[in-house]
Scaffold this motif. Structure first.
Motif, PDB file in Angstrom:
ATOM      1  N   SER A 158      16.974  28.974 -53.505  1.00  0.00           N
ATOM      2  CA  SER A 158      17.875  28.713 -52.396  1.00  0.00           C
ATOM      3  C   SER A 158      17.045  28.564 -51.137  1.00  0.00           C
ATOM      4  O   SER A 158      16.002  29.205 -50.983  1.00  0.00           O
ATOM      5  CB  SER A 158      18.871  29.864 -52.230  1.00  0.00           C
ATOM      6  N   LEU A 159      17.530  27.724 -50.236  1.00  0.00           N
ATOM      7  CA  LEU A 159      16.793  27.419 -49.015  1.00  0.00           C
ATOM      8  C   LEU A 159      17.663  27.669 -47.788  1.00  0.00           C
ATOM      9  O   LEU A 159      18.890  27.719 -47.875  1.00  0.00           O
ATOM     10  CB  LEU A 159      16.304  25.971 -49.058  1.00  0.00           C
ATOM     11  N   LYS A 160      17.017  27.804 -46.661  1.00  0.00           N
ATOM     12  CA  LYS A 160      17.723  28.240 -45.455  1.00  0.00           C
ATOM     13  C   LYS A 160      18.804  27.258 -45.016  1.00  0.00           C
ATOM     14  O   LYS A 160      19.832  27.662 -44.476  1.00  0.00           O
ATOM     15  CB  LYS A 160      16.722  28.488 -44.331  1.00  0.00           C
ATOM     16  N   TYR A 161      18.590  25.954 -45.238  1.00  0.00           N
ATOM     17  CA  TYR A 161      19.617  25.007 -44.795  1.00  0.00           C
ATOM     18  C   TYR A 161      20.929  25.207 -45.545  1.00  0.00           C
ATOM     19  O   TYR A 161      22.012  24.956 -45.002  1.00  0.00           O
ATOM     20  CB  TYR A 161      19.126  23.556 -44.909  1.00  0.00           C
ATOM     21  N   GLU A 162      20.871  25.689 -46.797  1.00  0.00           N
ATOM     22  CA  GLU A 162      22.098  25.948 -47.548  1.00  0.00           C
ATOM     23  C   GLU A 162      22.895  27.089 -46.925  1.00  0.00           C
ATOM     24  O   GLU A 162      24.126  27.030 -46.824  1.00  0.00           O
ATOM     25  CB  GLU A 162      21.760  26.268 -49.004  1.00  0.00           C
ATOM     26  N   VAL A 163      22.194  28.146 -46.529  1.00  0.00           N
ATOM     27  CA  VAL A 163      22.864  29.281 -45.885  1.00  0.00           C
ATOM     28  C   VAL A 163      23.431  28.864 -44.530  1.00  0.00           C
ATOM     29  O   VAL A 163      24.549  29.251 -44.162  1.00  0.00           O
ATOM     30  CB  VAL A 163      21.890  30.469 -45.732  1.00  0.00           C
ATOM     31  N   GLU A 164      22.677  28.060 -43.788  1.00  0.00           N
ATOM     32  CA  GLU A 164      23.154  27.612 -42.477  1.00  0.00           C
ATOM     33  C   GLU A 164      24.404  26.747 -42.609  1.00  0.00           C
ATOM     34  O   GLU A 164      25.345  26.861 -41.818  1.00  0.00           O
ATOM     35  CB  GLU A 164      22.056  26.835 -41.740  1.00  0.00           C
ATOM     36  N   ILE A 165      24.444  25.881 -43.627  1.00  0.00           N
ATOM     37  CA  ILE A 165      25.651  25.081 -43.867  1.00  0.00           C
ATOM     38  C   ILE A 165      26.823  25.991 -44.206  1.00  0.00           C
ATOM     39  O   ILE A 165      27.943  25.814 -43.695  1.00  0.00           O
ATOM     40  CB  ILE A 165      25.406  24.042 -44.974  1.00  0.00           C
ATOM     41  N   ALA A 166      26.590  26.980 -45.063  1.00  0.00           N
ATOM     42  CA  ALA A 166      27.665  27.909 -45.434  1.00  0.00           C
ATOM     43  C   ALA A 166      28.207  28.629 -44.201  1.00  0.00           C
ATOM     44  O   ALA A 166      29.424  28.781 -44.043  1.00  0.00           O
ATOM     45  CB  ALA A 166      27.152  28.912 -46.462  1.00  0.00           C
ATOM     46  N   LYS A 167      27.326  29.069 -43.313  1.00  0.00           N
ATOM     47  CA  LYS A 167      27.768  29.746 -42.093  1.00  0.00           C
ATOM     48  C   LYS A 167      28.670  28.840 -41.260  1.00  0.00           C
ATOM     49  O   LYS A 167      29.725  29.263 -40.764  1.00  0.00           O
ATOM     50  CB  LYS A 167      26.559  30.174 -41.254  1.00  0.00           C
ATOM     51  N   LYS A 168      28.253  27.590 -41.098  1.00  0.00           N
ATOM     52  CA  LYS A 168      29.016  26.652 -40.278  1.00  0.00           C
ATOM     53  C   LYS A 168      30.362  26.319 -40.906  1.00  0.00           C
ATOM     54  O   LYS A 168      31.387  26.237 -40.223  1.00  0.00           O
ATOM     55  CB  LYS A 168      28.196  25.376 -40.067  1.00  0.00           C
ATOM     56  N   VAL A 169      30.376  26.141 -42.228  1.00  0.00           N
ATOM     57  CA  VAL A 169      31.627  25.814 -42.926  1.00  0.00           C
ATOM     58  C   VAL A 169      32.599  26.989 -42.847  1.00  0.00           C
ATOM     59  O   VAL A 169      33.807  26.798 -42.615  1.00  0.00           O
ATOM     60  CB  VAL A 169      31.333  25.427 -44.389  1.00  0.00           C
ATOM     61  N   LEU A 170      32.111  28.203 -43.026  1.00  0.00           N
ATOM     62  CA  LEU A 170      32.967  29.380 -42.920  1.00  0.00           C
ATOM     63  C   LEU A 170      33.554  29.499 -41.516  1.00  0.00           C
ATOM     64  O   LEU A 170      34.747  29.818 -41.345  1.00  0.00           O
ATOM     65  CB  LEU A 170      32.177  30.645 -43.260  1.00  0.00           C
TER      66      LEU A 170
END
Length: 239
Positions: free
Chosen positions: A96-108
């Motif tokens: 897993s990479l940081k951009y995936e977590v950042e996208i999840a944060k924004k979508v939430l």
């Protein structure tokens, strides 16, 4: 004619292999197929970072070891991609990479529909402020499309209402696991494995957010898989 929702499938960076020559960002076609089959338009969302090599990670399956921090501009470019889509899918994979977590944060934050599969399950939890741990026993890591184990569905959940069964059999291809205490303060647990680990969760205060530890895209003959994606696409249509 009703507008079909656009579903952003977040691309997974594949560790670079010099023998292959090219760097790769992957979208599993079974996931694209489920989106299209159930009434959505699938597009792949790609990293916005000005780099080619995302393989600066440890090889011990502990996931987020990447040193590439996103700049403000790269985060804004992720926002631009997110605005194109009505719903999102975080895929599984070894890293897993940081951009995936950042996208999840924004979508939430935007309260848009989201499914996280396997590593995507992990990345939703990270976006919520918790994490998974390494399963030292590797007791849930069976790289076999035919392997199945039982999970217990909790009755007061969307997943139970969808499936209508208390026990189902699923595949198990993961090395990172989620104990109850790591999930319960952050999300509603919707199923457990028989050894007590969290197999899925949902967020009651969001339009549609589901994390699933198994791979429904490898269980295409199961009726509930289409039901899950139909429900997801329906939630995206309401956008």
């Amino acid at each position: 004619m009703s507008k079909k929702p656009i579903i952003g499938i977040i691309g997974k960076a594949v560790p670079y292999n010099e023998e292959y020559l090219w760097h790769q960002i992957t979208c599993y076609d079974e996931i694209r197929y489920l989106v299209v089959k159930n009434g959505g338009i699938a597009i792949e969302l790609l990293p916005t970072q000005d780099i080619l090599d995302f393989t600066d990670v440890e090889s011990d399956y502990t996931n987020i070891q990447e040193k590439n921090i996103l700049t403000d501009e790269e985060l804004e470019d992720l926002d631009t991609q997110i605005q194109l889509c009505d719903g999102f899918i975080l895929q599984g994979g070894l890293y897993s990479l940081k951009y995936e977590v950042e996208i999840a944060k924004k979508v939430l934050k935007l309260n848009k529909p989201l499914i996280g599969i396997c590593a995507g399950f992990n990345n939703i939890l990270r976006a919520l402020g918790t994490d998974v741990i390494l399963d030292e026993t590797r007791s849930h890591d069976f790289f076999d499309i035919n392997y199945r184990h039982k999970v217990n569905i909790q009755k007061d959940t969307m997943l139970y209402n969808l499936i209508g069964e208390e026990v189902i059999e699923v595949n198990s291809i993961h090395s990172m696991i989620a104990p109850k205490e790591a999930v319960e303060p952050f999300a509603k647990i919707s199923s457990f494995s028989q050894d007590g680990l969290v197999e899925s969760f949902e967020l009651k205060d969001k339009k549609f957010v589901v994390g699933i530890k198994w791979h429904p895209e490898l269980m295409l003959k199961e009726e509930y898989v289409d039901k899950l994606f139909e429900r997801f696409i329906s939630a995206c249509l309401k956008e």
